[in-house]
Structures are given as structure tokens and as C-alpha cells.
Design an enzyme around this catalytic site. Structure first.
Site, mmCIF file in Angstrom:
data_model
loop_
_atom_site.group_PDB
_atom_site.id
_atom_site.type_symbol
_atom_site.label_atom_id
_atom_site.label_comp_id
_atom_site.label_asym_id
_atom_site.label_seq_id
_atom_site.Cartn_x
_atom_site.Cartn_y
_atom_site.Cartn_z
ATOM 1 C CD GLU A 168 22.857 -2.122 -3.918
ATOM 2 O OE1 GLU A 168 22.623 -2.048 -2.702
ATOM 3 O OE2 GLU A 168 23.358 -3.135 -4.465
ATOM 4 N N GLY B 140 29.992 -4.847 1.371
ATOM 5 C CA GLY B 140 30.485 -6.019 0.648
ATOM 6 C C GLY B 140 31.621 -5.752 -0.324
ATOM 7 C CE1 TYR B 141 30.287 -6.866 -4.575
ATOM 8 C CE2 TYR B 141 28.659 -5.607 -3.322
ATOM 9 C CZ TYR B 141 28.987 -6.695 -4.105
ATOM 10 O OH TYR B 141 28.032 -7.605 -4.432
ATOM 11 N N GLY C 243 4.901 -8.074 2.441
ATOM 12 C CA GLY C 243 4.967 -9.535 2.530
ATOM 13 C C GLY C 243 5.544 -9.952 3.860
#
Ligand SMILES: *[C@@H]1O[C@H](CO)[C@@H](O)[C@H](O)[C@H]1NC(C)=O
Length: 348
Positions: free
Chosen positions: A296, A228-229, A117
Site C-alpha cells: 500500500e 479511513g483518511y 491461509g
């Protein structure tokens, strides 16, 4: 009678003597033969079945490099996991030494990206920056999965690097594109890569390289810490929390939160990972469950049981919108800021 008894004793003595002789002979003979057999088996194994570098690293002789220290180094981050796998941070490795070691092994590294896409718009930057930072000086083979082979940009590549475009059908949901990645990676390894690739990395295309990503990242099974964590308590990790899913990780379990946007390792390891995640994803789908973060989530479940042999710090997948934390001395690879609504087909 007397003669007869002496005669019998004599015969008996001779037999005893012969027996003792034979036994001692047998003992020493069998001992020698066992020893010889072990030796030949051992040397055969070492010389034929295992190359030295599979058991330990072989460096070129007379290589000059900075003296390593055993008492000082990074003390602001953890550089080893509880199962004693290295965590790769800037300052923990010597790139000159590692490159020299892997040069001797004549390795080939593959990388896969999915550009389906509108994601094809990210290909140019991804490929151009990979040329500048990803395994520079090594044989690299890029595999681009795309539904628009004609839109793959022509990139100038070094002589030992090549790119193969692999057509895939378009998908309506980005979750579906993400889900099929494991299947496509599994098939690529089975059908095209066996015997001519040593290591493979599977990377997100909507990212750019900004710094070295090289031989320090090589190993059996490689996971990257999600940016992010990584300072959070694991109860806050976005693992799949429904026990019905095959990606389920209970509260109080899990090591780190790994990202699905970058993982890799030796070919057979990544094949096993892709096959397992795909099987579990499909079995979930049959029961109407889609894990919180698709592949994930399954990858995190896999890595919880199959501990990675090397863990790459968030230097190896940062996010452009995130300010750099002080422990991150270099950003090597980073997700570009994007407008999800503009690129994901089913997001309003
Ligand atoms: C290195 O590997 C390449 C590709 O697998 C092969 O063509 C080449 O002959 C190898 N070189 C050496 C020195 O083994």
C-alpha cells in the site's frame, strides 16, 4: 558580333524561362505530393492503428437517457482532481449510458483476489456478491490465488463469467503474502492475460459487494480513496516517512491516501504499477526496510508520481465497522469486520 549577342541573349532568355517553368512546376508538384502523403498517413493512422473508441467514447445512436446538467450536480464532494481526473461518486455518472458505450467495445474485465491461509473463509461471500454487483452483464474472469485450491467454494456463475484458481505456496507472515501480491499480479498479466483481457482490478478478498461496481470505474490507471483518511490533512496520512525507503513521501507531499485493497485499470497500466512496486519493495527488502504498509505504501508512492486517470471515491472500498458518512450515498464494496488475531498467522 551583333548577331552573336542577340543569339546569346535569346539562349539566356530561353534558359530563364525554362528554369522558371521548372521551378513553378516543382513547387506545385512537391506541394501536392506532401499534402497527399500527409493525408494517407493520417487516414491510415485513424483507420488502422486507432479504433475510434480509444480517442473518444462512442455511444449507440438513439439511446434515451436523462438530460445531463452543466450547472447542478453533487456539491457536497469534489468530483475532479487538480489534474482533472474524475472522482467517481454516486450521482456523477449515468450507468445506462456508460454500459451501452462499453457494450459496443466487447470488453473483458479480470479481477484478482488472494485467499491464503484463513482468508479462504472470505471467498464465498466475495464471489457470491461479485456475481450480483461486479460488472453484471459483462465478460468477467476471476482469478483466485490460494494455497488451498480444494477449499475454493463452487459458486454459480453467469454464462459469460468464469473463475480460475491459481495455486500459491503458504506464507508464515501476512506481510509476506501482501508483499508477493504485486509479483504474482505482474506474472499473471505477463503469462496469462496478455491479449485476452482489457481491464483488471486487484481486490481484497475480506470484503463484500453491496452495490453496483461497473463500467463507471474503467480507465487507464484507477486508484481508490482509502475510507479511513479522506477527510484528513495529508500530514496525517500513513505514508512511508523514512527517506531510505523507495516508498518515501515527504511531509507536504501526496494527493490522497489510496488503499492497497482495490486498484486497477488497463492491463498495461496495472502491469507497470505491479512491476514498479515489486521492484521497489524488493530493493527495500535487500536493504532491510519494509515500508509502513507494505504494498500500500509503494502503491501510494507510485500514484503520487503517476497520477491516476480516474479516482474512485470511498464508496468503492468502505469498512463495515465505520458508520456511513453523509456524502457516501451508497456503499459498493466494503471490508468485513474481522478478528485479525484469528486470521493473520503471525499476530498474537
Ligand atoms: C467479443 O470478445 C470475445 C472474447 O474476446 C470473442 O470471442 C467474441 O467473438 C467477440 N465478439 C464480437 C462481436 O466481436
Amino acid at each position: 558580333m551583333l548577331l552573336n549577342r542577340n543569339f546569346l541573349t535569346g539562349i539566356l532568355l530561353i534558359f530563364l524561362l525554362l528554369g522558371a517553368l521548372y521551378y513553378s512546376n516543382y513547387l506545385s508538384y512537391s506541394f501536392v505530393s506532401v499534402e497527399q502523403e500527409e493525408l494517407t498517413a493520417e487516414s491510415r493512422r485513424v483507420e488502422v492503428h486507432v479504433q475510434s473508441h480509444e480517442l473518444h467514447m462512442v455511444a449507440p445512436d438513439h439511446l434515451k437517457y436523462d438530460q445531463p446538467s452543466i450547472v447542478s450536480g453533487r456539491n457536497d464532494v469534489v468530483t475532479v482532481t487538480p489534474w482533472l481526473a474524475p472522482v467517481v461518486w454516486e450521482g456523477t455518472f449515468n450507468p445506462v449510458l456508460l454500459d451501452s458505450i462499453y457494450k459496443l467495445q466487447n470488453i473483458t474485465v479480470a479481477a484478482t483476489v488472494f485467499a491464503v491461509g484463513k482468508y479462504v473463509m472470505f471467498l464465498k461471500d466475495f464471489l457470491e456478491t461479485a456475481e450480483q454487483h461486479f460488472f453484471v452483464g459483462f465478460r468477467v474472469h476471476m482469478y483466485v490465488f490460494t494455497d488451498q485450491p480444494d477449499s475454493v467454494p463452487q459458486i454459480k456463475m453467469a454464462a459469460d463469467r468464469q473463475l480460475t484458481v491459481l495455486p500459491v505456496p503458504s506464507s508464515k507472515r501476512w506481510q509476506e503474502i501482501s508483499a508477493r501480491r504485486m509479483e504474482l499480479i505482474q506474472k499473471l498479466i505477463e503469462e496469462k492475460l496478455r491479449n485476452n483481457i482489457d481491464y483488471i482490478f486487484c481486490l481484497d478478498v475480506d470484503s463484500k459487494f453491496h452495490g453496483r461496481w461497473g463500467t463507471e470505474s474503467l480507465g487507464g490507471l484507477i486508484a481508490v480513496i482509502h475510507p479511513g483518511y479522506y477527510r484528513d490533512n495529508r500530514k496525517r496520512f500513513p505514508y512511508e516517512r523514512r527517506p531510505e525507503s523507495r516508498a518515501y513521501i515527504a511531509t507536504g507531499e501526496g494527493d490522497f491516501y489510496y488503499c492497497g485493497g482495490a486498484f486497477g485499470g488497463m492491463l498495461q497500466e496495472v502491469h507497470q504499477l505491479a512491476k514498479t512496486c515489486r521492484t521497489n519493495f524488493e530493493a527495500d527488502a535487500k536493504e532491510g526496510i519494509e515500508a509502513a504498509w507494505q504494498e500500500e505504501s509503494h502503491l501510494n508512492r507510485y500514484m503520487w508520481v503517476n497520477k491516476p486517470s480516474k479516482v474512485l471515491s470511498p464508496e468503492y472500498l468502505w469498512q463495515d465497522f465505520k458508520a456511513r458518512n453523509p456524502e457516501v450515498h451508497i456503499i459498493r464494496f466494503s471490508g468485513v469486520v474481522k478478528n485479525y488475531a484469528a486470521i493473520r498467522p503471525n499476530v498474537e
